[in-house]
Design a protein around this motif. Structure first.
Motif, PDB file in Angstrom:
ATOM      1  N   GLU A  48      94.792   0.864  13.054  1.00 51.84           N
ATOM      2  CA  GLU A  48      94.981  -0.336  13.859  1.00 51.84           C
ATOM      3  C   GLU A  48      93.679  -0.674  14.574  1.00 51.84           C
ATOM      4  OE1 GLU A  48      97.624  -2.242  13.829  1.00 51.84           O
ATOM      5  OE2 GLU A  48      98.775  -0.872  12.566  1.00 51.84           O
ATOM      6  N   LYS A  49      93.524  -1.932  14.891  1.00 53.68           N
ATOM      7  CA  LYS A  49      92.363  -2.377  15.657  1.00 53.68           C
ATOM      8  C   LYS A  49      92.306  -1.600  16.971  1.00 53.68           C
ATOM      9  CE  LYS A  49      90.294  -6.450  17.734  1.00 53.68           C
ATOM     10  NZ  LYS A  49      90.419  -7.913  17.934  1.00 53.68           N
ATOM     11  N   ALA A  55      86.737   0.691  14.998  1.00 56.12           N
ATOM     12  CA  ALA A  55      87.888  -0.007  14.411  1.00 56.12           C
ATOM     13  C   ALA A  55      88.004  -1.397  15.038  1.00 56.12           C
ATOM     14  CB  ALA A  55      89.167   0.796  14.614  1.00 56.12           C
ATOM     15  N   THR A  56      87.197  -2.330  14.524  1.00 62.26           N
ATOM     16  CA  THR A  56      87.172  -3.687  15.085  1.00 62.26           C
ATOM     17  C   THR A  56      88.281  -4.572  14.531  1.00 62.26           C
ATOM     18  OG1 THR A  56      85.560  -4.332  13.409  1.00 62.26           O
ATOM     19  CG2 THR A  56      84.694  -3.582  15.542  1.00 62.26           C
ATOM     20  N   SER A  57      88.979  -4.092  13.498  1.00 64.31           N
ATOM     21  CA  SER A  57      90.129  -4.808  12.954  1.00 64.31           C
ATOM     22  C   SER A  57      91.080  -3.791  12.330  1.00 64.31           C
ATOM     23  CB  SER A  57      89.680  -5.832  11.904  1.00 64.31           C
ATOM     24  OG  SER A  57      89.066  -5.194  10.817  1.00 64.31           O
ATOM     25  N   SER A  58      92.306  -4.227  12.111  1.00 66.55           N
ATOM     26  CA  SER A  58      93.281  -3.354  11.445  1.00 66.55           C
ATOM     27  C   SER A  58      92.912  -3.245   9.970  1.00 66.55           C
ATOM     28  CB  SER A  58      94.687  -3.912  11.580  1.00 66.55           C
ATOM     29  OG  SER A  58      95.087  -3.879  12.923  1.00 66.55           O
TER      30      SER A  58
END
Length: 191
Positions: A48-49, A55-58
């Motif tokens: 997940e973001k 983790a800048t996006s899912s």
């Protein structure tokens, strides 16, 4: 699928997939040996973001990506123990949980695993989970190295020669018997 490096484990896995009822869905290969534990978990289960710093996006993991298809885990004998525990849970429950989430996601995936290691020996030294081994070891395919199947050498040489001839626009019709004779006694390290 057991076999030395270069024996064609992924080719066998692809043949199983493309000759099955799942052939119209994805075949997703993942090499477990080249990934550190944290990246392997994200690759398999997604994230997940904001689950971790980068983790800048899912992101959907390989299990979700291969849903209704085949996930091929190459070099599963090199998988870290904590990842083995999570993989076992997926096989038992049929669901994954993305890194940074609490929501389970149902997946329907055929899993094919391959290794160059003798996993039964790894059970003795506890480097591979016994319960995961038995869960994976439903059907075993042992691929002998090329030095143990010398009758395939000429067939493979002709196949690769035809393929390379087509790629390079050349007209080569095969190897002479004299050249083939030199191929047989070679031990073919790395297959």
């Amino acid at each position: 699928i057991n076999g030395e490096t270069g024996t064609g484990k992924e080719l066998v896995a692809r043949a199983i997939h493309f000759n099955s009822s799942r052939r119209n869905n994805r075949f997703v290969p993942l090499n477990c040996a080249g990934l550190v534990e944290t990246i392997l978990e994200s690759e398999l289960f997604g994230h997940e973001k904001g689950a971790f710093t980068s983790a800048t996006s899912s992101r959907v993991g390989m299990f979700e990506y291969a849903d209704h298809g085949t996930l091929f885990l190459d070099e599963i004998g090199d998988m870290p123990m904590s990842s083995q525990v999570k993989l076992l849970r997926v096989l038992e429950q049929g669901e994954i949980v993305r890194v940074g989430s609490n929501e389970p996601v149902h997946v329907d995936v055929r899993l094919i695993a391959a290794t160059h290691q003798q996993l039964q020996e790894n059970l003795a030294d506890s480097s591979f989970r016994r319960d995961l081994f038995y869960r994976l070891n439903v059907v075993t395919i042992n691929l002998p190295p090329l030095r143990e199947r010398r009758s395939d050498i000429a067939l493979l040489a002709d196949h690769f020669l035809r393929r390379l001839s087509e790629q390079h626009g050349k007209s080569v019709h095969g190897l002479s018997p004299r050249i083939k004779k030199f191929l047989y006694p070679y031990d073919w390290p790395g297959n």
